[in-house]
Design an enzyme around this catalytic site. Structure first.
Site, PDB file in Angstrom:
ATOM      1  N   HIS A   1      -9.247   0.917   5.027  1.00  9.41           N
ATOM      2  CA  HIS A   1      -7.824   0.898   6.202  1.00  9.41           C
ATOM      3  C   HIS A   1      -8.164   2.042   7.084  1.00  9.41           C
ATOM      4  O   HIS A   1      -8.556   3.246   7.156  1.00  9.41           O
ATOM      5  CB  HIS A   1      -7.054   1.850   5.262  1.00  9.41           C
TER       6      HIS A   1
ATOM      7  N   SER B   1       4.484  -2.497  10.283  1.00 12.65           N
ATOM      8  CA  SER B   1       5.358  -2.125  10.339  1.00 12.65           C
ATOM      9  C   SER B   1       5.561  -4.274  10.045  1.00 12.65           C
ATOM     10  O   SER B   1       7.179  -4.206  10.178  1.00 12.65           O
ATOM     11  CB  SER B   1       5.380  -1.967  11.668  1.00 12.65           C
TER      12      SER B   1
ATOM     13  N   ASN C   1       1.024  -1.395  -0.561  1.00 17.29           N
ATOM     14  CA  ASN C   1       0.121   0.157   0.224  1.00 17.29           C
ATOM     15  C   ASN C   1       1.298   1.324   0.464  1.00 17.29           C
ATOM     16  O   ASN C   1       1.562   1.141   0.889  1.00 17.29           O
ATOM     17  CB  ASN C   1      -0.721  -0.006   1.119  1.00 17.29           C
TER      18      ASN C   1
ATOM     19  N   GLU D   1      -4.968  -5.060  10.965  1.00 18.88           N
ATOM     20  CA  GLU D   1      -4.416  -4.222  11.345  1.00 18.88           C
ATOM     21  C   GLU D   1      -4.265  -3.956  12.113  1.00 18.88           C
ATOM     22  O   GLU D   1      -4.992  -2.092  12.259  1.00 18.88           O
ATOM     23  CB  GLU D   1      -4.113  -3.191   9.727  1.00 18.88           C
TER      24      GLU D   1
ATOM     25  N   GLU E   1      -6.735   4.230   8.513  1.00 19.03           N
ATOM     26  CA  GLU E   1      -6.272   6.199   7.919  1.00 19.03           C
ATOM     27  C   GLU E   1      -7.772   6.669   7.442  1.00 19.03           C
ATOM     28  O   GLU E   1      -7.568   7.731   7.337  1.00 19.03           O
ATOM     29  CB  GLU E   1      -4.858   6.172   7.218  1.00 19.03           C
TER      30      GLU E   1
ATOM     31  N   GLY F   1       3.198   1.890  10.821  1.00 19.70           N
ATOM     32  CA  GLY F   1       4.254   2.936  11.206  1.00 19.70           C
ATOM     33  C   GLY F   1       4.647   3.225  12.102  1.00 19.70           C
ATOM     34  O   GLY F   1       4.958   4.499  12.039  1.00 19.70           O
TER      35      GLY F   1
ATOM     36  N   LYS G   1      -0.060   4.315  -0.374  1.00 19.64           N
ATOM     37  CA  LYS G   1      -0.040   5.561   0.460  1.00 19.64           C
ATOM     38  C   LYS G   1      -0.368   6.865  -0.094  1.00 19.64           C
ATOM     39  O   LYS G   1       0.136   6.728  -1.948  1.00 19.64           O
ATOM     40  CB  LYS G   1       0.005   5.540   1.887  1.00 19.64           C
TER      41      LYS G   1
HETATM   42  P1  PGA Z   1       3.024  -0.070   7.656  1.00 15.14           P
HETATM   43  O1  PGA Z   1       2.009  -0.144   7.046  1.00 15.14           O
HETATM   44  O2  PGA Z   1       3.884  -1.415   7.037  1.00 15.14           O
HETATM   45  O3  PGA Z   1       4.414   1.537   7.101  1.00 15.14           O
HETATM   46  O4  PGA Z   1       2.813   0.507   9.508  1.00 15.14           O
HETATM   47  C1  PGA Z   1       0.603  -0.728   7.088  1.00 15.14           C
HETATM   48  C2  PGA Z   1      -0.650  -0.185   6.846  1.00 15.14           C
HETATM   49  O5  PGA Z   1      -0.662   0.896   6.419  1.00 15.14           O
HETATM   50  O6  PGA Z   1      -1.319  -0.729   5.642  1.00 15.14           O
END
Ligand code: PGA
Length: 259
Positions: free
Chosen positions: A98, A217, A12, A171, A100, A177, A14
């Site tokens: 997601h 992560s 992803n 997640e 976010e 992140g 983003k």
């Molecule tokens: P990250 O993000 O691997 O940077 O933690 C995962 C995600 O948001 O799908």
């Protein structure tokens, strides 16, 4: 990961990468994963780069996903992109729910369900995300939150044809992140819980066949231990999916030898 389910590894991106940066990534990445025949490899760029990435992926073992989608087919919805438009750009999946989007854009469980259903209707596969925040985990509410997200997310989605086009990503928000990864034990525990809840919603068989991805992560250093968990069928990767070499290392995680 169980031999019954084909691994699914998605990046992803983003809000990163212009069209030319996306194409450069694909040029470097595709040869690095060319021999991989036992996993689905998916890239989710921004809407603006969908077409270019899909063109670059044509004829390869890589497919493309959007990071979101709207639930109406067309109309006066400034700024939104319909499932049909995503499909037309060459993508075969879309991510919905997601964290976010839930956090910054106030996406509700109901909107996630509407998006998933509209996407399935348009012939797109769906990567549906669920997961608890740190506060919820600390308050011992992980099970409650996952149950609520799954029940709402899967409302009016039935077994058979529909569920088989859904991939579920667990997640934990506290791991996204942050550099904090769930331990393989924490991931496995949540995945077992999710699969049980799914069995109640869409039936034992459809739940047993669904790929459950872990996200938060994921890195080349931790993918092997995550993929060794029987109920972890893949990964949704943010930061470590932005660089061709590191994402290729994740896709090329260590396979278990057959029995
Ligand atoms: P990250 O993000 O691997 O940077 O933690 C995962 C995600 O948001 O799908």
């Amino acid at each position: 990961m169980s031999p019954k389910r084909k691994p699914f590894i998605a990046a992803n991106w983003k809000m990163y990468k212009t069209v030319s940066e996306a194409v450069d990534f694909m040029r470097e990445f595709i040869p690095l994963v060319k021999p991989v025949g036992d996993a689905e490899i998916v890239i989710a760029p921004a809407f603006t780069a969908l077409r270019a990435v899909a063109e670059a992926a044509k004829g390869t073992n890589v497919t493309v996903s959007s990071q979101d989608v709207f639930y109406e087919e067309k109309g006066a919805f400034t700024g939104e992109v319909s499932p049909g438009m995503v499909k037309d750009s060459g993508a075969s999946f879309c991510i919905v729910g997601h964290s976010e989007r839930r956090q910054y854009f106030h996406e509700t469980d109901q909107a996630v369900n509407l998006k998933a259903r509209a996407a399935l209707k348009a012939g797109l596969g769906v990567i549906m995300c669920v997961g608890e925040t740190l506060g919820e985990r600390k308050a011992d509410k992980t099970g409650e939150v996952l149950t609520r997200q799954l029940e709402a997310g899967f409302k009016d989605i039935f077994t058979g044809g529909e569920a088989k086009n859904i991939v579920l990503a667990y997640e934990p928000v506290w791991a996204i992140g942050t550099g904090l990864t769930a331990t393989p034990e924490q991931a496995e525990e949540a995945h077992i819980f999710i699969r049980k809840r799914l069995a109640g919603l869409i039936g034992e068989q459809a739940a047993g066949a669904m790929r459950l991805l872990y996200g938060g992560s994921v890195k080349p250093e931790n993918i092997d231990s995550l993929m060794a968990c029987p109920d972890v069928d893949g990964a949704l990767v943010g930061g470590a999916g932005l660089e061709a070499e590191s994402f290729a290392k994740i896709v090329n995680y260590k396979r278990k030898k057959g029995p």
